[in-house]
Design a protein around this motif. Structure first.
Motif, PDB file in Angstrom:
ATOM      1  N   ALA A   9     -19.268  21.696  34.043  1.00  0.00           N
ATOM      2  CA  ALA A   9     -18.319  22.657  34.461  1.00  0.00           C
ATOM      3  C   ALA A   9     -16.934  21.325  33.819  1.00  0.00           C
ATOM      4  CB  ALA A   9     -18.382  23.472  35.580  1.00  0.00           C
ATOM      5  N   ASP A  10     -17.394  20.777  34.207  1.00  0.00           N
ATOM      6  CA  ASP A  10     -16.357  19.559  33.793  1.00  0.00           C
ATOM      7  C   ASP A  10     -16.190  19.420  32.525  1.00  0.00           C
ATOM      8  OD1 ASP A  10     -15.689  18.736  36.502  1.00  0.00           O
ATOM      9  OD2 ASP A  10     -17.249  16.968  36.569  1.00  0.00           O
ATOM     10  N   ARG A  11     -17.238  19.493  31.800  1.00  0.00           N
ATOM     11  CA  ARG A  11     -17.539  19.687  30.514  1.00  0.00           C
ATOM     12  C   ARG A  11     -16.587  20.301  29.441  1.00  0.00           C
ATOM     13  NH1 ARG A  11     -23.189  18.844  28.230  1.00  0.00           N
ATOM     14  NH2 ARG A  11     -22.168  18.815  26.283  1.00  0.00           N
ATOM     15  N   ILE A  12     -16.692  21.994  29.933  1.00  0.00           N
ATOM     16  CA  ILE A  12     -15.838  22.710  29.833  1.00  0.00           C
ATOM     17  C   ILE A  12     -15.055  22.499  30.218  1.00  0.00           C
ATOM     18  CG2 ILE A  12     -16.249  25.504  30.558  1.00  0.00           C
ATOM     19  CD1 ILE A  12     -18.965  24.862  30.679  1.00  0.00           C
ATOM     20  N   GLU A  13     -14.265  22.321  31.328  1.00  0.00           N
ATOM     21  CA  GLU A  13     -12.504  22.670  31.467  1.00  0.00           C
ATOM     22  C   GLU A  13     -12.307  21.103  30.466  1.00  0.00           C
ATOM     23  OE1 GLU A  13      -9.542  20.406  35.411  1.00  0.00           O
ATOM     24  OE2 GLU A  13     -11.904  21.363  36.078  1.00  0.00           O
ATOM     25  N   SER A  14     -12.846  19.929  30.270  1.00  0.00           N
ATOM     26  CA  SER A  14     -12.353  19.230  29.527  1.00  0.00           C
ATOM     27  C   SER A  14     -12.040  19.435  27.999  1.00  0.00           C
ATOM     28  CB  SER A  14     -13.229  18.141  29.171  1.00  0.00           C
ATOM     29  OG  SER A  14     -13.732  17.050  30.838  1.00  0.00           O
ATOM     30  N   ALA A  15     -13.179  20.339  27.472  1.00  0.00           N
ATOM     31  CA  ALA A  15     -13.373  21.109  26.385  1.00  0.00           C
ATOM     32  C   ALA A  15     -12.027  21.507  25.892  1.00  0.00           C
ATOM     33  CB  ALA A  15     -14.388  21.627  25.932  1.00  0.00           C
ATOM     34  N   ASN A  16     -11.916  22.846  26.907  1.00  0.00           N
ATOM     35  CA  ASN A  16     -10.869  23.314  27.373  1.00  0.00           C
ATOM     36  C   ASN A  16      -9.538  23.076  26.821  1.00  0.00           C
ATOM     37  OD1 ASN A  16     -11.534  25.868  26.614  1.00  0.00           O
ATOM     38  ND2 ASN A  16     -12.100  25.777  28.871  1.00  0.00           N
ATOM     39  N   ALA A  17      -8.897  21.857  27.932  1.00  0.00           N
ATOM     40  CA  ALA A  17      -7.873  20.990  27.562  1.00  0.00           C
ATOM     41  C   ALA A  17      -7.890  20.853  26.217  1.00  0.00           C
ATOM     42  CB  ALA A  17      -8.077  19.731  29.067  1.00  0.00           C
ATOM     43  N   LEU A  18      -8.892  20.076  26.076  1.00  0.00           N
ATOM     44  CA  LEU A  18      -9.033  19.617  24.549  1.00  0.00           C
ATOM     45  C   LEU A  18      -8.813  21.044  23.460  1.00  0.00           C
ATOM     46  CD1 LEU A  18      -8.719  17.326  22.709  1.00  0.00           C
ATOM     47  CD2 LEU A  18     -11.320  17.535  22.688  1.00  0.00           C
ATOM     48  N   LEU A  19      -8.856  21.477  22.907  1.00  0.00           N
ATOM     49  CA  LEU A  19      -8.738  22.645  22.826  1.00  0.00           C
ATOM     50  C   LEU A  19      -7.327  23.278  22.813  1.00  0.00           C
ATOM     51  CD1 LEU A  19     -10.393  24.676  20.071  1.00  0.00           C
ATOM     52  CD2 LEU A  19     -10.955  26.344  22.787  1.00  0.00           C
ATOM     53  N   ALA A  20      -6.407  23.101  23.350  1.00  0.00           N
ATOM     54  CA  ALA A  20      -5.348  23.558  24.200  1.00  0.00           C
ATOM     55  C   ALA A  20      -4.697  22.745  23.422  1.00  0.00           C
ATOM     56  CB  ALA A  20      -5.448  23.992  25.610  1.00  0.00           C
ATOM     57  N   ASP A  21      -4.677  21.278  23.177  1.00  0.00           N
ATOM     58  CA  ASP A  21      -4.130  20.440  22.768  1.00  0.00           C
ATOM     59  C   ASP A  21      -4.068  20.789  21.264  1.00  0.00           C
ATOM     60  OD1 ASP A  21      -3.911  19.515  25.517  1.00  0.00           O
ATOM     61  OD2 ASP A  21      -4.692  17.540  25.602  1.00  0.00           O
ATOM     62  N   LEU A  22      -4.985  21.228  21.019  1.00  0.00           N
ATOM     63  CA  LEU A  22      -5.343  20.921  19.759  1.00  0.00           C
ATOM     64  C   LEU A  22      -4.453  22.432  18.698  1.00  0.00           C
ATOM     65  CD1 LEU A  22      -9.078  19.436  18.929  1.00  0.00           C
ATOM     66  CD2 LEU A  22      -7.476  18.352  18.332  1.00  0.00           C
ATOM     67  N   GLU A  23      -5.172  22.993  19.546  1.00  0.00           N
ATOM     68  CA  GLU A  23      -4.290  24.579  18.589  1.00  0.00           C
ATOM     69  C   GLU A  23      -3.194  24.229  18.628  1.00  0.00           C
ATOM     70  OE1 GLU A  23      -6.016  27.649  21.685  1.00  0.00           O
ATOM     71  OE2 GLU A  23      -7.812  27.508  20.452  1.00  0.00           O
ATOM     72  N   ALA A  24      -2.541  23.313  20.091  1.00  0.00           N
ATOM     73  CA  ALA A  24      -1.153  23.311  20.033  1.00  0.00           C
ATOM     74  C   ALA A  24      -0.358  22.531  18.269  1.00  0.00           C
ATOM     75  CB  ALA A  24      -0.268  22.984  21.904  1.00  0.00           C
ATOM     76  N   GLU A  25      -1.691  21.058  18.544  1.00  0.00           N
ATOM     77  CA  GLU A  25      -0.742  20.674  17.465  1.00  0.00           C
ATOM     78  C   GLU A  25      -1.489  21.433  15.984  1.00  0.00           C
ATOM     79  OE1 GLU A  25      -3.688  17.177  17.191  1.00  0.00           O
ATOM     80  OE2 GLU A  25      -2.599  16.808  19.097  1.00  0.00           O
ATOM     81  N   GLN A  26      -2.375  21.923  15.583  1.00  0.00           N
ATOM     82  CA  GLN A  26      -2.563  23.486  15.051  1.00  0.00           C
ATOM     83  C   GLN A  26      -1.371  24.263  14.910  1.00  0.00           C
ATOM     84  OE1 GLN A  26      -5.193  26.327  14.875  1.00  0.00           O
ATOM     85  NE2 GLN A  26      -5.368  26.059  12.426  1.00  0.00           N
ATOM     86  N   GLY A  27      -0.459  25.021  15.675  1.00  0.00           N
ATOM     87  CA  GLY A  27       0.140  25.764  15.811  1.00  0.00           C
ATOM     88  C   GLY A  27       1.398  24.846  15.162  1.00  0.00           C
ATOM     89  N   ALA A  28       1.819  24.051  15.726  1.00  0.00           N
ATOM     90  CA  ALA A  28       3.173  23.085  15.285  1.00  0.00           C
ATOM     91  C   ALA A  28       3.089  22.636  14.055  1.00  0.00           C
ATOM     92  CB  ALA A  28       3.135  21.675  16.579  1.00  0.00           C
ATOM     93  N   ALA A  29       1.580  22.801  13.217  1.00  0.00           N
ATOM     94  CA  ALA A  29       1.459  22.085  11.994  1.00  0.00           C
ATOM     95  C   ALA A  29       2.339  23.348  11.014  1.00  0.00           C
ATOM     96  CB  ALA A  29       0.527  21.723  11.108  1.00  0.00           C
ATOM     97  N   VAL A  30       1.684  24.138  11.617  1.00  0.00           N
ATOM     98  CA  VAL A  30       2.077  25.608  10.523  1.00  0.00           C
ATOM     99  C   VAL A  30       3.199  25.630  10.545  1.00  0.00           C
ATOM    100  CG1 VAL A  30       1.711  28.325  10.999  1.00  0.00           C
ATOM    101  CG2 VAL A  30      -0.306  26.803  10.921  1.00  0.00           C
ATOM    102  N   LEU A  31       4.208  25.578  11.800  1.00  0.00           N
ATOM    103  CA  LEU A  31       5.191  25.789  11.886  1.00  0.00           C
ATOM    104  C   LEU A  31       6.346  24.543  11.049  1.00  0.00           C
ATOM    105  CD1 LEU A  31       6.274  27.532  15.718  1.00  0.00           C
ATOM    106  CD2 LEU A  31       6.252  28.118  13.902  1.00  0.00           C
ATOM    107  N   ASP A  32       5.662  23.885  11.065  1.00  0.00           N
ATOM    108  CA  ASP A  32       6.588  22.521  10.126  1.00  0.00           C
ATOM    109  C   ASP A  32       5.590  22.581   8.726  1.00  0.00           C
ATOM    110  OD1 ASP A  32       7.558  22.315  13.012  1.00  0.00           O
ATOM    111  OD2 ASP A  32       6.287  20.368  13.169  1.00  0.00           O
ATOM    112  N   GLY A  33       5.148  23.260   8.718  1.00  0.00           N
ATOM    113  CA  GLY A  33       4.485  23.134   6.950  1.00  0.00           C
ATOM    114  C   GLY A  33       3.466  22.365   6.466  1.00  0.00           C
TER     115      GLY A  33
END
Length: 193
Positions: A9-33
């Motif tokens: 459960a802790d590993r899933i929570e950490s992975a979800n938090a990391l995934l949210a961070d990576l998806e935010a970075e991906q979204g910013a990269a797309v917006l910033d080209g």
């Protein structure tokens, strides 16, 4: 010394938090080209699927273990119940034999008291009160009731009721009175006293 495993459960929570961070970075990269490597997100999603499957398997195994424990407990209870049923049947047979024998003995005792009373009258010896069938039954029933009171149902046992029961059986008192009767039959008639 081996490191303690991190709970799923802790590993899933950490992975979800990391995934949210990576998806935010991906979204910013797309917006910033800017270029962004989606491989870490795909890998993390695969890891989350594996962790979810592991968590589901843990739940399944826990349920299976609990079901096995419950079945073992039921089997122990069935075995204990089987043994107790056999013991109960033996106890019922013992009580049946004892009470049947007791009824026979009481019947013989009452008949003997009646015959003794007849013989004492014929011999001219006074008949003591204990030989009166009602007095003897009363003395006997009081002692029987006191014995039954040990079953912790004051004044009753199932459909059998009694009242005026002494706190302990009076077997000795009854036997003493009967011994006195026996002693009085040894060669003295009532008119000789």
């Amino acid at each position: 010394m081996q490191a303690e495993a991190i709970p799923i459960a802790d590993r899933i929570e950490s992975a979800n938090a990391l995934l949210a961070d990576l998806e935010a970075e991906q979204g910013a990269a797309v917006l910033d080209g800017k270029p962004f490597d989606p491989a870490p997100i795909a890998a993390l999603r695969h890891e989350l699927e594996a962790l979810s499957a592991a968590e589901a398997e843990t739940v399944r195994r826990d349920r299976k273990a609990a079901a096995l424990q419950a079945e073992d407990a039921r089997e122990l209870s069935r075995t204990a119940a089987e043994s107790e049923a056999a013991d109960l049947l033996k106890a019922v047979a013992k009580v049946e034999k004892m009470f049947s024998g007791a009824a026979d003995a009481i019947e013989a005792m009452l008949a003997s008291a009646q015959r003794l009373s007849v013989h004492m009258r014929a011999a001219g010896i006074g008949r003591p009160m204990i030989l009166d069938k009602y007095a003897l039954r009363s003395a006997l029933s009081r002692s029987m009731g006191a014995e039954m009171a040990r079953l912790h149902e004051p004044g009753r046992f199932g459909n059998i009721y009694w009242r005026g029961i002494p706190p302990k059986p009076e077997w000795d008192k009854t036997k003493s009175e009967i011994r006195a009767v026996a002693a009085s039959t040894k060669g003295k008639a009532e008119h000789d006293l």
